[in-house]
Design a protein around this motif. Sequence first.
Motif, short mmCIF file in Angstrom:
data_model
loop_
_atom_site.label_atom_id
_atom_site.label_comp_id
_atom_site.label_asym_id
_atom_site.label_seq_id
_atom_site.Cartn_x
_atom_site.Cartn_y
_atom_site.Cartn_z
N MET A 284 0.83 -1.20 0.00
CA MET A 284 0.00 0.00 0.00
C MET A 284 0.86 1.25 0.00
SD MET A 284 -3.48 -0.26 2.11
CE MET A 284 -3.79 1.32 1.38
N ALA A 285 1.97 1.21 0.73
CA ALA A 285 2.86 2.36 0.78
C ALA A 285 3.51 2.62 -0.57
CB ALA A 285 3.94 2.14 1.84
N ALA A 286 3.85 1.54 -1.30
CA ALA A 286 4.44 1.71 -2.63
C ALA A 286 3.46 2.42 -3.55
CB ALA A 286 4.83 0.35 -3.20
N GLY A 287 2.20 2.01 -3.53
CA GLY A 287 1.19 2.69 -4.33
C GLY A 287 0.98 4.13 -3.88
N SER A 288 0.97 4.35 -2.58
CA SER A 288 0.78 5.70 -2.05
C SER A 288 1.93 6.61 -2.44
CB SER A 288 0.64 5.65 -0.53
OG SER A 288 -0.48 4.88 -0.15
N LEU A 289 3.16 6.07 -2.40
CA LEU A 289 4.32 6.87 -2.79
C LEU A 289 4.23 7.26 -4.26
CD1 LEU A 289 7.10 8.06 -2.23
CD2 LEU A 289 8.08 5.80 -2.67
N ALA A 290 3.83 6.31 -5.11
CA ALA A 290 3.66 6.62 -6.53
C ALA A 290 2.60 7.70 -6.72
CB ALA A 290 3.28 5.36 -7.30
N GLY A 291 1.49 7.60 -5.97
CA GLY A 291 0.44 8.61 -6.07
C GLY A 291 0.93 9.98 -5.63
N ALA A 292 1.75 10.03 -4.57
CA ALA A 292 2.27 11.31 -4.08
C ALA A 292 3.21 11.94 -5.08
CB ALA A 292 2.98 11.10 -2.74
N LEU A 293 4.10 11.14 -5.68
CA LEU A 293 5.05 11.68 -6.66
C LEU A 293 4.34 12.16 -7.92
CD1 LEU A 293 7.99 9.14 -6.26
CD2 LEU A 293 7.84 11.48 -5.38
N LEU A 294 3.32 11.44 -8.36
CA LEU A 294 2.55 11.90 -9.51
C LEU A 294 1.83 13.21 -9.19
CD1 LEU A 294 1.04 8.52 -10.78
CD2 LEU A 294 2.77 9.92 -11.94
N SER A 295 1.33 13.33 -7.95
CA SER A 295 0.67 14.57 -7.55
C SER A 295 1.65 15.73 -7.50
CB SER A 295 0.01 14.39 -6.17
OG SER A 295 -1.02 13.42 -6.23
N ALA A 296 2.91 15.45 -7.12
CA ALA A 296 3.92 16.51 -7.05
C ALA A 296 4.23 17.07 -8.44
CB ALA A 296 5.19 15.98 -6.40
N ARG A 297 4.07 16.26 -9.47
CA ARG A 297 4.34 16.70 -10.84
C ARG A 297 3.22 17.56 -11.41
NH1 ARG A 297 8.49 14.51 -13.55
NH2 ARG A 297 7.48 15.03 -15.52
N ARG A 298 2.00 17.39 -10.87
CA ARG A 298 0.87 18.15 -11.40
C ARG A 298 0.96 19.60 -10.94
NH1 ARG A 298 -2.20 13.38 -10.36
NH2 ARG A 298 -2.86 14.19 -8.34
N ARG A 299 0.58 20.52 -11.84
CA ARG A 299 0.64 21.95 -11.54
C ARG A 299 -0.64 22.47 -10.90
NH1 ARG A 299 4.92 24.52 -14.10
NH2 ARG A 299 6.57 22.99 -14.35
N SER A 300 -1.70 21.66 -10.92
CA SER A 300 -2.97 22.12 -10.35
C SER A 300 -3.68 20.94 -9.71
CB SER A 300 -3.87 22.74 -11.43
OG SER A 300 -4.21 21.77 -12.41
N SER A 301 -4.62 21.25 -8.82
CA SER A 301 -5.41 20.23 -8.13
C SER A 301 -6.88 20.44 -8.46
CB SER A 301 -5.20 20.31 -6.61
OG SER A 301 -3.85 20.08 -6.28
N ARG A 302 -7.34 19.78 -9.51
CA ARG A 302 -8.72 19.97 -9.96
C ARG A 302 -9.67 19.13 -9.12
NH1 ARG A 302 -9.00 22.54 -14.88
NH2 ARG A 302 -7.03 22.76 -16.01
#
Length: 444
Positions: A284-302
Amino acid sequence: MSTGPGADSAPAPTSTHESKTGGTFSSLKIRNYRLFATGAVISNTGTWMSRITQDWLVLSLTGSATAVGITTALQFLPMLLFGLYGGVIADRLPKRQILLVSQAMLGLCGIALAALTLSGVVEVWHVYLVAFLLGMVTVVDNPARQSFVSEMVGPAQLRNAVSLNSANFQSARLIGPAVAGVLITTVGSGWAFLLNGLSFLAPLIGLLMMRTNELHASVTVPRAKGQLREGLAYVRGRPELIWPIVLVGFVGTFGFNFPIWLTAFADEIFDGGAGMYSFFNILMAAGSLAGALLSARRRSSRLRMLVAAGTAFGLLEIAASLSPTVWLFSILLVPIGMLGLTTNITANTSVQMAADPEMRGRVMSLYMMVFAGGTPVGAPIVGWISDTYGARTGFAAGGAISVIAALAVGFALARVGGLRLKVDLRPGRPHVRFVPREQLATAA
């Protein structure tokens, strides 16, 4: 000399930090945030070691998933009862000073539980008491820590820093359970609790080493009557704040009870032990880490991303609850972690960006109150369902509630935004989407 950012800090030059907004790790270019992140990954690793060990210790002492749920509930009950007052305190006092005190107290709680366990006198009520004390400290620590991020990095880097905070937490979640599993099976639970207590030295050192003149100027609110009501009225009047908070409230209350489900699946469904429980948490942490890094690349939070992620998160929980094999269950934990973290980060950054600085502590305390403070309501219910009807039913129920909440919030946001659902079956076009009302009228 005062160590609070509000007392002796000046706004950091915008040309140095705020212009560097690109890249997944851009906020780490800022020294103060780098110190904060380094200390956090060490203490977060200790926290995850302690959390895994705590859940397994309670299950070993009682043999009950309900007892694990009670422990989790006690840790988050203070947030439900006093969370809003923590936000008022965070808005009134320098946040760095608050964190120096709260981080030290969290470390002392870990050392106290270690002493009880290593001495061989630990009972389940000891764990309950320490869990409640941890919750009391977190009431103030959480809003102060969340809102202190903007003082370290400024508005231009806030979204990236919030995402990296979550990536930091999930990186520790990868390491902590693995270390906890080894310690539990080799030297015992007490050493995991001791290492957790000592790990809080790292954030304390980082806070003391910060250059306060490089912190962005904070807004401290003078003590006055009615500040709690003022914060609630502020949120209630803004749909871009209230609906994300409502969604994370339902997801946090019913969809994030993984200590209950994963212990039950490891112990009852798949006949594993502490090692399997740790393995589930690592996935679960591996998936969560991937989700966090992908979110860090996004410029906006729709907000549409928030609704979509929440819906998919709940559907995957239902699918995992029906998994016939441990391998399918394990595989599904990765995207569950990714989408759960995406939901949380999107809501968190949306709320922080929309809140005025003088209200941010109270807004974030409300956010954390409904996200984490709902656990005392949800955890015993989900634990009882899991004990009475089986872990699969409990897991599926949490996922179903998350799906219903995400869809309801999506339609509420669409209505506030003057949108309507449009179905277009022509080839090459989006088949289902939201469009403005006037566009529908023109098409009609």
